[in-house]
Motif scaffolding. Structure first.
Motif: not given
Lengths: 486, 1075
Positions: B753-764
């Protein structure tokens, strides 16, 4: 530059604002109502809210919150049948799987504890009161007694937060903040929402209070309740430092105003004049507040009516009289919190103490408001965050018992503006455990909706946009209890 | 023009809120007014006739979302008429009613148009009771949109962030950064010129306050002014970014989001001390930890492979929530609240979403289902916690488990030693437990004779010999009692010697009896009938003729005690003390018994002798006239004077045959035996208890951090209506479907989750963060609703700029280097430097009337807005200005001055009571270190709009109230600051009022005073001086207030006058504003 000049500058700014509005986008009607004095505030937004939405029955509220939850069956909701069932286990047919707090859920039995106190009917209405509250009973025909209150919360913190903000968790604005936000203040020198707190005869480590109970949540901070303090200055930092006279303070404020004005004209920012205006209001509060907490102008018979505690600042009696004086000055929402009603054990002795603290002063407040012609326009509310159980927490003896928390029914009282005096609304079963008048249930949201209604505010319309949503005091619930309105 | 000026005035009054509103115009009223005006006057939100094409996200979605989605949106539960307007396919499909809401290009067939324009209250949408009508302007916009083809687009904030190119501008010399091109392009399109650059003094103060929260020292300002190099500004910025106070300033808003405090919250609100997390946060900003790592460490640092000390401490972010320790709670209910708090806080802080809405039902506005909410919940569900305070006390406070201990080397050694002691003690207990079963059987057998009751417990006892030291004689009665005759000395001792009947001695009982032959028909041989036994002694003479052994008696009990003459006195034998029985009172003449016991039954040889010595030496004339003795061999721990002394459950358990006992009964017997026997088990348990206590006490002195841990997985369920005990469908951990998925094959856990939050693809994430940083430096976000970027968000004022910055933040391509260090992806310092390097930021704050006319709320940023400083900074600045500030970074929270009663007036429940301000350095530390009790937070901070830190808050209001004025004028700290500033004026400001006041002005405001300002201040100072000179008493009182004293030898009137001038300075509007 003296302070009059500063005020003139502020006046001129205000006038520019308003007059400019006339010529501009606002219609003349909207502007006229915006300028109208005396509580007919107006607004024209995209959704067209106007507060009050309709003529208010109550101009002001004095809310006497009894923190810790008073026992309804020892005060207002007589259950004479219980004497026959003394010591018997609470029947499952009554309990109906009701959730218990973990303070009593481990008990092996739930012995019925009839009240030790004698009940009698009072007034023309024949309203029932126990002998714990002889003074409140005198006002039987003024009170509207709601015996069918219900809440969803069973622990103190969430329950009192729920009562005050319509939500059990921290973060939402309190009822007084909503009123301040909706209706503003009727007094130039005092906040719209003032909070007074008292400890009485109860255990000093009894249920505490929390800033959030009068906090403004996501509403702007100006709407947070201003708690008058029992220690030191009644309002934080009200007194000038020692050695600074009023004249001297006046002179320094003039200097601040002059320097601010110079800067304001250089930058062209009207916010600077607005700050100066707040300093002027602070100066006026410094003059007006000490007079309000100084009771020396009250005649002896008024002081005596509130009982001996009146002499002790920070007592419930003192706060009741202070509430009257604040209401008189146009403070819209005065809320008292009296601590010490959480009687898990040793209830008979403890509740006697609490009633001794509050009964006489509560009754005196009604008399006092009435004698000044204020009761008709002031709503007085009395009650706590939930009820208590008929069964004893801990051992039941001939002379002693305790009661645990009970959310499914409890009693609150209202008097004054807009409510039917002498009305007893709703009923509970023989055990004061369940409401038996389903069409007369009053949920906390309903009570709050009704209080706003009495203030002339449609609880559905008093909203604030936050986090992408329009929030209101009653969340997505609440029905005005029309049956109790006069 | 006049109209627009007025509009600005309204807007500005609304922005900087006043209190109270004496004209009875409510804030709500004015808020609505503000909305109204903004709709008409702002160039955003609603388009005007003749403007270019409708933009779905800018113009249409806000209307549909706010007015329609509640009943025609993502939540299927409340969807009316089968109509769903958030998806084009559904909105353009034929409905059950046969009509179609939206028919692209065809207004007449589009039911939605008929409905929103209807005047029939039964037909019009939204229904009148919703009280959210669609305005004619909005209806016109919707009509244009349908006419143009009713194009839908995904919500802008949920679309991937692409980096737009920066626009071209006419005035190519103005931009200093790409940011400026976006701002200037818009200004040029609107025909507005930006403000010129502010002067360097103003910039020096602006930058210092924004980047460190402290005012610049005059020396630093002078150096900046004197620096003629082309990169003087950059050097000044870099120096501030390198300051340890940079991290402190950056932390303030993050502490609000993290709901950081020094108490547990809720009812008791007892103490915790999670300051190691706060110190980690400051250090992380100072170390410029990239935002992606900053995020991962806080959300899941504990799950990283070989996490560092810092990465574990960082996870305290999601342990800063409140914990309810109230007595009656059901812990699971509050464990659920804790997890929901984490989900909401994480969603709010990083994603700018109000995921909490989906706790009870599908989200009304955003495409987040209730099931997805509980799938997020599942990610936070495995922390080993119960929901209530763990490992410490509700009232006494202390950090709640799980903890991470932060100890020095010596402390670690001591800890290890204490842990060994506990382990040894545990081993001893276990070993003893092995012996215990046998001992229990023995013990139970020994009880056999006494289980029957008092009469079988105590055996009558005949003496071999009976002696009186005073020479009295004894006569036996038939009931076995002895009447004392003959010599009658005033005091006496009787010795009773007998053969022990068994092989065990457990206690002896003396019974005294009234007799008609005695004086007054009483008990004694003296006149009034009463007796006093001063001491009872027991000795055993072994049968083999060995030495006589005195028996240590540890307990005495009587069935009756005269007040102040208790049975226990006979164990001690003190002068003028003893056991008496009110024998002088004729109504109390009945046999009385006194029993004495050793700690455990004493094994004796057969035929041993017992000597009982009854001393009566306390009082003349109170010797016993008639008595008898009984003896027992049973375990004294179970005996009372009147028989068996066992708690009922134990007695009952013992009557059940050994093999038939329930586990509870066995446990009851075991516990009773261990507690009462005083045997080895008890000793071992006592040792263990003491060792454990030492360990706990020592641990409590160690700093610790409350941290996240991943315990055994717990099942998660949809909770119906969000209630902890109403479990619906079981869910597994997952991420919301409307956002990009995890990489293929990823494990779904908190770390992912933490990595997904700061992934380049996360738009938010990046949009949310850059928008909040923008808000900090420019007063309002490009998206004004910085707390929410969901469907209900305001459309950004500069959407391309927002995306450009978000992309830059993530990629770091054209961010400036800081102190020579090239920017990294997610580089916070570099991003902040980008913002403050811009021409937009460097503008002056002067309000140009022409710009006001066009842009009343300054959303186009043709000037830098003036911002009221946060409460913490207002106070810090006063301390710094006055030279009082103790600039130490970090450490345990401190107690500055606060008015009496802040804690105690509303609570005497937990351990945070009786607040006493520090008189040492703690009094003058930065405000962020002030101990923060959530239910009674520092009052001055609350007055200046600080949240109470009970729940996550990402945005503060900025108000202007008379209570703030009172605080700045009168609060002790601010008066002390005025005294401090007066000292600095007098010690380093030269010798004249003009030079001294000029110096003070520069310390407080940064710039030089104008001649007019100086004149006002000096004139005022002279007037003050005259007043204080004439009233030395007043001068003494004022200068004596607080702990900051005048320099030695200073005349008090003069000091008082400078202090009052300082008081004026720190009350100026300019002082509390960042300009």
């Amino acid at each position: 530059m003296n302070h009059h000049h500063v005020l003139r500058v502020q006046d001129a700014l205000n006038r520019r604002v308003f007059l400019g509005g006339t010529a501009g986008a606002l219609g003349a009607t909207a502007l006229a109502s915006l300028l109208a004095p005396g509580g007919t505030a107006a607004a024209t937004g995209s959704s067209g809210q106007v507060f009050p939405n309709f003529p208010a029955k109550a101009k002001r509220i004095i809310y006497l919150f009894q923190s810790g939850a008073p026992s309804q069956m020892d005060l207002f909701d007589p259950k004479p049948e219980m004497e026959k069932h003394r010591g018997e286990d609470l029947p499952a047919s009554i309990r109906m799987g009701q959730r218990l707090t973990t303070m009593t859920s481990g008990q092996t039995s739930f012995p019925v504890a009839p009240s030790l106190f004698k009940f009698a009917q009072h007034g023309k209405s024949g309203m029932w009161f126990s002998d714990l509250v002889p003074h409140m009973a005198r006002h039987a025909d003024r009170w509207c007694m709601i015996r069918s209150m219900e809440t969803e919360q069973i622990n103190h913190d969430p329950a009192i937060t729920f009562f005050q903000t319509g939500h059990q968790l921290a973060g939402r604005p309190s009822i007084g903040s909503w009123v301040s936000y909706g209706l503003g203040s009727d007094n130039a020198d005092l906040p719209a929402y003032i909070v007074l707190t008292s400890f009485g005869s109860g255990r000093k480590d009894d249920q505490p209070l929390y800033d959030r109970l009068w906090g403004s949540g996501f509403l702007p901070t100006i709407h947070q309740g201003v708690r008058f303090r029992n220690t030191g200055d009644p309002v934080l930092y009200l007194a000038d430092p020692p050695g600074i006279s009023r004249d001297h303070r006046r002179a320094t404020l003039d200097r601040i105003g002059a320097l601010n004005a110079t800067r304001g004209s250089l930058l062209g920012d009207p916010d600077i004049a607005a700050r100066t205006a707040q300093y002027e209001m602070a100066f006026r509060m410094q003059a007006s507040v000490p007079g309000i907490v100084d009771f020396s102008d009250e005649p002896a018979h008024v002081l005596n009516a509130y009982g001996p505690d009146i002499k002790r600042p920070g007592s419930y009696a003192f706060n009741c009289l202070l509430a009257r004086r604040l209401s008189e000055q146009g403070v819209r929402f005065v809320q008292l919190f009296h601590m010490g009603w959480d009687h898990h054990g040793g209830l008979p002795a403890a509740i006697r103490g609490q009633c001794h603290d509050t009964d006489q002063a509560t009754a005196a407040l009604l008399d006092d408001l009435d004698q000044r012609g204020l009761l008709d326009e002031t709503l007085v509310v009395w009650g706590g965050e939930f009820g208590r159980t008929i069964y004893s927490q801990g051992a039941l003896t001939e002379t002693n018992y305790g009661r645990d928390h009970h959310p499914r029914c409890f009693t609150m009282l209202m008097a004054g503006a807009g409510v039917k005096g002498g009305l007893t609304w709703g009923a509970t079963d023989d055990y004061s455990y369940n409401i038996v008048t389903p069409d007369q249930k009053v949920h906390v949201h309903d009570l709050n909706a009704t209080i706003l209604h009495l203030m002339g505010v449609d609880h559905l319309r008093l909203t604030f946009p936050y986090q992408g949503r329009d929030f209101r005091l009653t969340d997505v619930h609440g029905e005005v209890v029309h049956g109790i309105l006069s | 023009m006049v109209a627009e000026l007025a509009l600005f005035m309204f807007a500005s009054r609304f922005r900087d809120l006043e209190f109270p509103m004496s004209n009875s115009t409510s804030y709500a009223a004015r808020l609505c007014l503000g909305c109204f005006i903004s709709l008409l006057a702002l160039p955003f939100g609603t388009i005007r006739a003749g403007e270019p094409a409708v933009d779905f996200n800018r113009d249409i979605r806000p209307i549909l979302s706010d007015r329609c989605f509640a009943c025609h949106g993502p939540d299927a539960e409340t969807r009316e008429a089968g109509l769903r307007l958030d998806l084009r396919e559904a909105a353009t499909a034929e409905l059950e009613s046969g009509t179609t809401a939206i028919v692209a290009g065809d207004l007449a067939s589009s039911e939605i148009i008929a409905r929103i324009t209807s005047t029939d209250p039964d037909v019009v949408m939204p229904p009148p009771q919703i009280r959210k009508p669609i305005t004619p302007a909005e209806a016109a916009t919707l009509e244009r949109w349908i006419k143009d083809g009713a194009e839908y687009r995904g919500h802008w904030a949920f679309e991937r962030i692409e980096r737009p190119s920066s626009p071209t501008v006419k005035n190519g010399s103005w931009p200093r950064t790409p940011i400026d091109r976006f701002i200037l392009a818009r200004l040029e399109a609107e025909g507005i010129a930006p403000n010129p650059e502010a002067d360097r003094v103003t910039l020096a103060r602006r930058l210092a306050l924004d980047l460190t929260g402290l005012p610049p020292e005059p020396k630093a300002v002078d150096a900046f002014l004197a620096d003629g190099s082309p990169n003087a500004y950059e050097k000044y910025v870099d120096a501030l970014l390198a300051s340890p106070h940079y991290g402190e300033r950056m932390a303030i808003e993050w502490l609000d989001a993290a709901r950081y405090a020094d108490s547990h919250g809720y009812q008791t609100d007892s103490s915790r001390s999670n300051w190691p997390w706060r110190d980690w946060l400051i250090q992380a900003f100072n170390d410029n930890v990239p935002f992606d790592q900053f995020t991962i460490d806080q959300l899941a640092g504990d799950m990283l492979p070989n996490p560092s000390h810092d990465q574990i401490v960082a996870t305290g972010f999601n342990r800063n929530h409140r914990i309810n320790g109230e007595g009656g709670i059901i812990a699971e209910e509050w464990r659920v609240e804790t997890i929901i708090d984490r989900v909401e806080t994480t969603g709010q802080t990083w994603l700018g979403l109000t995921v909490g809405c989906a706790r009870c039902h599908d989200h009304k506005y955003d495409p987040l289902s209730q099931k997805e909410f509980y799938s997020l919940f599942a990610l936070f569900n495995n922390v080993p916690e119960t929901g209530t305070i763990m490992g410490s006390q509700n009232r006494a406070g202390g950090n709640s488990d799980p903890l991470y201990e932060i100890a020095s080397k010596e402390q670690k050694n001591e800890l290890a030693r204490l842990q060994r002691v506990v382990a040894d003690a545990e081993a001893a207990v276990t070993a003893e437990a092995g012996n215990l079963d046998d001992l229990l059987v023995q013990w139970e057998n020994s009880l056999g004779p006494v289980l029957g009751g008092a009469e079988s417990a105590w055996e009558p006892f005949e003496p071999l010999e009976l002696r009186s030291v005073g020479g009295a004689s004894f006569r036996r009665s038939e009931d076995g009692s002895w009447l004392v005759e003959g010599q009658n000395p005033p005091r006496d001792t009787y010795e009773f010697e007998a053969l022990l009947p068994g092989q065990s001695f457990g206690g002896v009982r003396l019974e005294v009896l009234p007799d008609p032959s005695l004086a007054s028909d009483g008990f004694g041989r003296g006149g009034n009938g009463n007796i006093v036994v001063s001491k009872l002694e027991v000795e055993i003479e072994p049968a083999d003729g060995g030495d006589t052994v005195p028996v240590t008696l540890v307990r005495a009990e009587a069935d009756y005690e005269q007040e102040k003459w208790p049975a226990t006195a006979v164990l001690l034998g003190q002068a003028k003390k003893g056991w008496a029985i009110d024998g002088h009172d004729p109504t109390k003449r009945q046999p009385r018994q006194l029993a004495v016991f050793p700690a455990i039954a004493i094994n004796v040889q057969e035929n041993s002798r017992l000597v009982v010595r009854i001393r009566q030496e306390a009082f003349d004339g109170h010797t016993i006239g008639r008595f008898r003795l009984a003896i027992t061999g049973a375990d004294p721990s179970v005996l009372g004077v009147d028989g068996l002394n066992l708690p009922n459950p134990v007695k009952k358990a013992l009557t059940v045959a050994r093999d038939d006992r329930s586990p509870k009964q066995r446990q009851a017997i075991r516990k009773f035996y261990v507690d009462r026997s005083g045997g080895a088990t008890k000793a071992a348990e006592a040792t263990l208890g003491a060792a454990t206590k030492s360990l706990t006490n020592f641990r409590n002195t160690l700093p610790s951090a409350m941290v996240m841990q991943e315990g055994p997985p717990r099942d998660a369920f949809v909770l119906i209506r969000g209630e902890y005990d109403k479990r619906g469908e079981k869910v597994t951990a997952a991420l919301p479907a409307f956002l990009p998925p995890l990489p293929e094959g990823s494990k779904v856990d908190r770390l992912s989750l933490a990595r997904w939050i700061v992934s380049r693809d996360n738009p938010l994430t990046a949009r949310v963060q850059v928008n909040r940083l923008w808000e900090r430096f420019f007063g309002a976000g490009l998206v004004k609703t910085s707390e929410n970027l969901g469907s209900q968000a305001e459309f950004p004022s500069h959407p391309e700029l927002l995306d450009w910055m978000a992309a830059e933040f993530m990629e770091g391509n054209s961010l400036p280097s800081v102190d020579g260090q090239p920017a990294k992806p997610w580089d916070m310092k570099a991003f902040v430097k980008l913002l403050v390097s811009s021409a937009v930021y460097r503008q002056s704050a002067v309000v140009a009337p022409a710009n006001l006319a066009h842009d009343p709320t300054n959303r186009l940023l043709s000037r830098i807005p003036r911002i009221r400083l946060p409460g913490e900074i207002v106070r810090d600045q006063a301390l710094a200005t006055s030279g009082l500030l103790v600039p130490t970074v970090g450490g345990p929270s401190v107690r500055p001055w606060m008015p009496d009663g802040v804690w105690d007036e509303t609570s005497k429940y937990g351990d945070l009571r009786g607040y006493k301000p520090d008189t040492g350095p703690g009094r003058y530390r930065r405000s962020m270190y002030t101990i923060w009790k959530r239910t009674a937070a520092p009052p001055t901070m609350l007055l200046f709009d600080a949240p109470n830190r009970e729940t996550c808050q990402v945005k503060r209001s900025r108000t202007n109230t008379p209570l703030q004025a009172l605080a700045l004028l009168n609060e002790t700290t601010f008066v002390e600051a005025a005294h401090g500033l007066a000292r600095r004026m007098m010690s380093a400001g030269g010798d004249t009022p003009v030079s001294r006041i000029t110096h003070g002005f520069r310390l407080a405001i940064g710039r030089q005073p104008t001649a007019d300002e100086l004149d006002t201040l000096v004139t005022g100072f002279k007037a003050d001086l005259a007043i204080f000179a004439a009233d030395a008493h007043a001068a003494g009182k004022y200068t004596g207030f607080g702990l900051v004293k005048p320099p030695e030898g200073t005349p008090l009137p003069e000091f008082a006058a400078y202090s009052l001038t300082a008081n004026v300075l720190i009350n100026l509007d300019e002082f509390v504003m960042r300009e």
